[in-house]
Design a protein around this motif. Structure first.
Motif, PDB file in Angstrom:
ATOM      1  N   LEU A  46      -9.328 -29.592   9.214  1.00  0.00           N
ATOM      2  CA  LEU A  46     -10.225 -29.376  10.337  1.00  0.00           C
ATOM      3  C   LEU A  46     -10.850 -27.986  10.236  1.00  0.00           C
ATOM      4  N   PRO A  47     -11.941 -27.716  10.963  1.00  0.00           N
ATOM      5  CA  PRO A  47     -12.592 -26.397  10.900  1.00  0.00           C
ATOM      6  C   PRO A  47     -11.649 -25.209  11.115  1.00  0.00           C
ATOM      7  N   PRO A  48     -10.683 -25.268  12.058  1.00  0.00           N
ATOM      8  CA  PRO A  48      -9.766 -24.125  12.180  1.00  0.00           C
ATOM      9  C   PRO A  48      -9.003 -23.836  10.891  1.00  0.00           C
ATOM     10  N   GLY A  49      -8.671 -24.892  10.145  1.00  0.00           N
ATOM     11  CA  GLY A  49      -7.992 -24.681   8.867  1.00  0.00           C
ATOM     12  C   GLY A  49      -8.857 -23.946   7.870  1.00  0.00           C
ATOM     13  N   ALA A  50     -10.161 -24.200   7.931  1.00  0.00           N
ATOM     14  CA  ALA A  50     -11.083 -23.491   7.043  1.00  0.00           C
ATOM     15  C   ALA A  50     -11.112 -22.005   7.374  1.00  0.00           C
ATOM     16  N   PHE A  51     -11.149 -21.664   8.652  1.00  0.00           N
ATOM     17  CA  PHE A  51     -11.145 -20.256   9.058  1.00  0.00           C
ATOM     18  C   PHE A  51      -9.839 -19.579   8.640  1.00  0.00           C
ATOM     19  N   ILE A  52      -8.723 -20.264   8.841  1.00  0.00           N
ATOM     20  CA  ILE A  52      -7.426 -19.685   8.456  1.00  0.00           C
ATOM     21  C   ILE A  52      -7.368 -19.477   6.942  1.00  0.00           C
ATOM     22  N   GLY A  53      -7.811 -20.486   6.177  1.00  0.00           N
ATOM     23  CA  GLY A  53      -7.796 -20.372   4.722  1.00  0.00           C
ATOM     24  C   GLY A  53      -8.679 -19.243   4.223  1.00  0.00           C
ATOM     25  N   LEU A  54      -9.884 -19.124   4.789  1.00  0.00           N
ATOM     26  CA  LEU A  54     -10.776 -18.043   4.385  1.00  0.00           C
ATOM     27  C   LEU A  54     -10.184 -16.687   4.725  1.00  0.00           C
ATOM     28  N   GLY A  55      -9.563 -16.593   5.899  1.00  0.00           N
ATOM     29  CA  GLY A  55      -8.922 -15.334   6.279  1.00  0.00           C
ATOM     30  C   GLY A  55      -7.813 -14.941   5.306  1.00  0.00           C
ATOM     31  N   LEU A  56      -7.048 -15.912   4.850  1.00  0.00           N
ATOM     32  CA  LEU A  56      -5.982 -15.635   3.883  1.00  0.00           C
ATOM     33  C   LEU A  56      -6.561 -15.169   2.545  1.00  0.00           C
ATOM     34  N   LEU A  57      -7.673 -15.779   2.113  1.00  0.00           N
ATOM     35  CA  LEU A  57      -8.306 -15.359   0.863  1.00  0.00           C
ATOM     36  C   LEU A  57      -8.846 -13.933   0.978  1.00  0.00           C
ATOM     37  N   ILE A  58      -9.441 -13.606   2.119  1.00  0.00           N
ATOM     38  CA  ILE A  58      -9.945 -12.243   2.331  1.00  0.00           C
ATOM     39  C   ILE A  58      -8.792 -11.248   2.333  1.00  0.00           C
ATOM     40  N   ALA A  59      -7.703 -11.621   2.992  1.00  0.00           N
ATOM     41  CA  ALA A  59      -6.531 -10.742   3.035  1.00  0.00           C
ATOM     42  C   ALA A  59      -5.947 -10.529   1.642  1.00  0.00           C
ATOM     43  N   LEU A  60      -5.885 -11.598   0.843  1.00  0.00           N
ATOM     44  CA  LEU A  60      -5.369 -11.488  -0.520  1.00  0.00           C
ATOM     45  C   LEU A  60      -6.247 -10.571  -1.357  1.00  0.00           C
ATOM     46  N   ARG A  61      -7.548 -10.725  -1.248  1.00  0.00           N
ATOM     47  CA  ARG A  61      -8.469  -9.884  -2.014  1.00  0.00           C
ATOM     48  C   ARG A  61      -8.329  -8.414  -1.600  1.00  0.00           C
ATOM     49  N   ASN A  62      -8.236  -8.143  -0.291  1.00  0.00           N
ATOM     50  CA  ASN A  62      -8.086  -6.767   0.187  1.00  0.00           C
ATOM     51  C   ASN A  62      -6.760  -6.166  -0.264  1.00  0.00           C
ATOM     52  N   TRP A  63      -5.696  -6.990  -0.272  1.00  0.00           N
ATOM     53  CA  TRP A  63      -4.391  -6.501  -0.729  1.00  0.00           C
ATOM     54  C   TRP A  63      -4.432  -6.130  -2.209  1.00  0.00           C
ATOM     55  N   LEU A  64      -5.076  -6.957  -3.017  1.00  0.00           N
ATOM     56  CA  LEU A  64      -5.192  -6.662  -4.445  1.00  0.00           C
ATOM     57  C   LEU A  64      -6.009  -5.393  -4.681  1.00  0.00           C
ATOM     58  N   GLU A  65      -7.063  -5.204  -3.879  1.00  0.00           N
ATOM     59  CA  GLU A  65      -7.875  -3.994  -4.009  1.00  0.00           C
ATOM     60  C   GLU A  65      -7.058  -2.755  -3.651  1.00  0.00           C
ATOM     61  N   LEU A  66      -6.330  -2.808  -2.550  1.00  0.00           N
ATOM     62  CA  LEU A  66      -5.510  -1.668  -2.147  1.00  0.00           C
ATOM     63  C   LEU A  66      -4.428  -1.376  -3.175  1.00  0.00           C
ATOM     64  N   ARG A  67      -3.849  -2.412  -3.743  1.00  0.00           N
ATOM     65  CA  ARG A  67      -2.812  -2.227  -4.767  1.00  0.00           C
ATOM     66  C   ARG A  67      -3.399  -1.569  -6.012  1.00  0.00           C
ATOM     67  N   ALA A  68      -4.599  -1.997  -6.410  1.00  0.00           N
ATOM     68  CA  ALA A  68      -5.247  -1.413  -7.587  1.00  0.00           C
ATOM     69  C   ALA A  68      -5.594   0.054  -7.348  1.00  0.00           C
ATOM     70  N   LYS A  69      -6.071   0.379  -6.148  1.00  0.00           N
ATOM     71  CA  LYS A  69      -6.401   1.778  -5.833  1.00  0.00           C
ATOM     72  C   LYS A  69      -5.158   2.642  -5.811  1.00  0.00           C
ATOM     73  N   ALA A  70      -4.066   2.103  -5.260  1.00  0.00           N
ATOM     74  CA  ALA A  70      -2.818   2.867  -5.241  1.00  0.00           C
ATOM     75  C   ALA A  70      -2.302   3.108  -6.650  1.00  0.00           C
ATOM     76  N   ALA A  71      -2.403   2.105  -7.511  1.00  0.00           N
ATOM     77  CA  ALA A  71      -1.964   2.267  -8.899  1.00  0.00           C
ATOM     78  C   ALA A  71      -2.821   3.295  -9.620  1.00  0.00           C
TER      79      ALA A  71
END
Length: 236
Positions: free
Chosen positions: A200-225
């Protein structure tokens, strides 16, 4: 080869690398720029739907960017936006007619989201911001990378939603390859009754939010390294 030629070649490869990295990661239209959210959220309920719309959008972006770049010196600045929209609309019409003729069941499933590529912010934004100011080759490459970046997000979101929502992957291949492809669907969990929220549409919003969070986490990890490695490199 002279030093000037070497520097020019190096700058050329650097530009190509930047275009590829920006399209697929740094400026990804799906999880960074957050453009084209309507088709991104509406069509990403299965991998097949997501991949089909993503590739169609990529094709329109590549051809329209090449056309605009080639004609940019002939288009008056005052009417550039209407001309860009006309070029994009003509190409979308061609894609729509081809899909209607050769993959009609998929065309019916995607429905209004095929002609809506014309008004997709991603397509018009890249034409205006990049293709109207750069060479044809770089414009086409930028459009392909941006389109593939969006397609990757669509497919990742579609795979997650389909897996949790239906317990399958690649369902709907028969829409593209005919009835013989119905058995190609991957069944992840036998007797799985599905998770309705995921498709359903709410699942799409949740999934997109998780992908954005994953991308931001990887970016922060790369900057810290990188920050940790910099003092060590200076000390050495």
């Amino acid at each position: 080869m002279s030093e000037a030629n070497v520097k020019s070649q190096s700058d050329g490869w650097s530009q190509i690398r930047d275009i590829i990295v920006n399209g697929l990661w740094k400026q990804n239209p799906g999880i960074v720029q957050l453009l084209g959210l309507c088709p991104l959220l509406a069509i990403s309920n299965t991998v097949v739907n997501a991949l089909s719309l993503g590739l169609a959008t990529t094709l329109v972006m590549a051809v329209s960017s090449g056309a605009v770049s080639g004609l940019r010196h002939l288009i008056p600045h005052a009417i550039r936006i209407p001309v860009f929209v006309l070029i994009i609309a003509a190409l979308v019409t061609v894609v729509q007619l081809l899909m209607n003729a050769y993959v009609h069941p998929l065309y019916l499933v995607l429905g209004v989201f095929i002609p809506l590529i014309t008004t997709n912010c991603i397509v018009l934004a890249r034409v205006e911001a990049f293709a109207s100011k750069r060479s044809t080759w770089h414009s086409i490459l930028d459009a392909i990378m941006m389109g593939l970046g969006l397609t990757l997000v669509l497919v990742a979101l579609g795979a997650g939603r389909e897996a949790f929502g239906k317990g399958t992957l690649l369902s709907g291949l028969d829409l593209v390859f005919g009835p013989q492809a119905a058995g190609w669907t991957i069944l992840l969990a036998p007797d799985y009754h599905g998770f309705l929220l995921a498709i359903l549409p709410p699942g799409a919003f949740i999934g997109l939010g998780l992908l954005i969070a994953l991308r931001n986490w990887l970016e922060l990890r790369a900057k810290a390294a990188a920050a940790t490695a910099a003092p060590q490199h200076q000390a050495a």
